[in-house]
Design an enzyme around this catalytic site. Sequence first.
Site, PDB file in Angstrom:
ATOM      1  N   ARG A  10      -6.902  -1.811  -0.816  1.00  0.00           N
ATOM      2  CA  ARG A  10      -6.824  -1.546   0.631  1.00  0.00           C
ATOM      3  C   ARG A  10      -7.858  -0.480   1.032  1.00  0.00           C
ATOM      4  NH1 ARG A  10      -2.129   2.825   1.774  1.00  0.00           N
ATOM      5  NH2 ARG A  10      -1.947   3.682  -0.324  1.00  0.00           N
ATOM      6  N   GLU A  59       2.536  -7.613  16.030  1.00  0.00           N
ATOM      7  CA  GLU A  59       1.600  -8.358  15.196  1.00  0.00           C
ATOM      8  C   GLU A  59       1.205  -9.704  15.801  1.00  0.00           C
ATOM      9  OE1 GLU A  59       3.695  -5.382  12.762  1.00  0.00           O
ATOM     10  OE2 GLU A  59       4.381  -6.953  14.139  1.00  0.00           O
ATOM     11  N   PHE A  84       4.181  -8.305   7.466  1.00  0.00           N
ATOM     12  CA  PHE A  84       4.159  -8.329   8.922  1.00  0.00           C
ATOM     13  C   PHE A  84       3.120  -9.296   9.483  1.00  0.00           C
ATOM     14  CE2 PHE A  84       5.442  -3.653   8.318  1.00  0.00           C
ATOM     15  CZ  PHE A  84       6.767  -4.025   8.093  1.00  0.00           C
ATOM     16  N   HIS A 110      -0.686  -4.032   1.186  1.00  0.00           N
ATOM     17  CA  HIS A 110       0.688  -3.816   0.721  1.00  0.00           C
ATOM     18  C   HIS A 110       1.372  -5.134   0.349  1.00  0.00           C
ATOM     19  CE1 HIS A 110      -0.374  -0.100   2.680  1.00  0.00           C
ATOM     20  NE2 HIS A 110       0.707   0.505   2.209  1.00  0.00           N
ATOM     21  N   ASP A 118       9.255   0.887  -0.907  1.00  0.00           N
ATOM     22  CA  ASP A 118       9.565   0.291   0.400  1.00  0.00           C
ATOM     23  C   ASP A 118      10.577  -0.844   0.295  1.00  0.00           C
ATOM     24  OD1 ASP A 118       7.891   2.079   1.562  1.00  0.00           O
ATOM     25  OD2 ASP A 118       6.270   0.669   1.977  1.00  0.00           O
ATOM     26  N   ARG A 168      -1.407  -2.030  -2.373  1.00  0.00           N
ATOM     27  CA  ARG A 168      -1.203  -0.606  -2.121  1.00  0.00           C
ATOM     28  C   ARG A 168      -1.524   0.208  -3.362  1.00  0.00           C
ATOM     29  NH1 ARG A 168       4.791   2.074  -1.232  1.00  0.00           N
ATOM     30  NH2 ARG A 168       4.142   4.187  -0.743  1.00  0.00           N
TER      31      ARG A 168
END
Length: 319
Positions: A10, A59, A84, A110, A118, A168
């Site tokens: 990322r 989004e 998302f 991610h 998460d 991530r």
Amino acid sequence: MADIKKIATRVSYGNTLVELAQQGADNLVVFDADLAAATKTEIFRKEYPDRHFDCGIAEQNMVGVAAGMATMGYVPFVSSFAMFVAGRGFEQIRNSIGYPHLNVKIAATHAGLSVGEDGASHQCCEDIALMRSIPGMVVLSPADDVEARAAVIAAYNYQGPVYLRFSRLATPVFHDPETYEFQIGKGEKLTDGYDIAVISTGLMTNEALRAAVLAKRQGMNVRVINMPTIKPIDEEIILTAARECGRIITVEEHSIIGGLGEAVCSVVSEKLPVPVRRIGVMDQFGHSGPANEVLRDYGLTADNIVNVIRDIVRPDAKA
């Protein structure tokens, strides 16, 4: 021995957006959904604030706005977590980008289990399956910093929709930036061997390389193939591996349903049937925990890969 450099892909994404703009990509614009610090598009926003648009936690709307910008000659990169943008935004990606075949790049960070703490709500292990199902969508899953940078550049230069999958977790850099060449639709043979072929993608490629070293110590020669393009898949390198090795293992930080494993199985089942064992997330959700521990819990480690190699190559041997 010097420490191996580790970089999250990322971060590679954010840095390469800036490099493209600096090199004259004046039509490049970046959209984010209130996650610029996490997706690393903040790197681009700092240098080019007038070309970075934060659409908030919306989004689907972000995808629609980017589609509109593409019709005006811009090259939009839309950015959010894989869960998302690929999950929540699937309908808009399909109908507003895929159907008209617009020149929009979807950058999903991610992805996979390595989101770690998460937990299952953010650990997207279905995104490759979703994006593969959209006609004309290119799906890229780079393995390290060097490959991720090259993939972003290739996506920018490609005319049409591209899905880019980033992690991530910081991962080891094993490609040489001076010699590495990236081409959409091409796999890469990293090690030679004829006992079995391991085809991997994303951060699992480093684990496959480690597994090949462990296997060699046990007298097994493993061919490791890195597959940064999931769609269009490199049929030639798969069929060569099937012909020369006779057995294949696929490894992915994604569900075994609809991902790299199924793409490989589709090729060999139709053109050169050989046994294929898929290592990935086995039709289940993830759970919260430190990223490396979660990957271990789901068998996405070099140790488990070499155990599977041994089970196939030496089924009568005891561990």
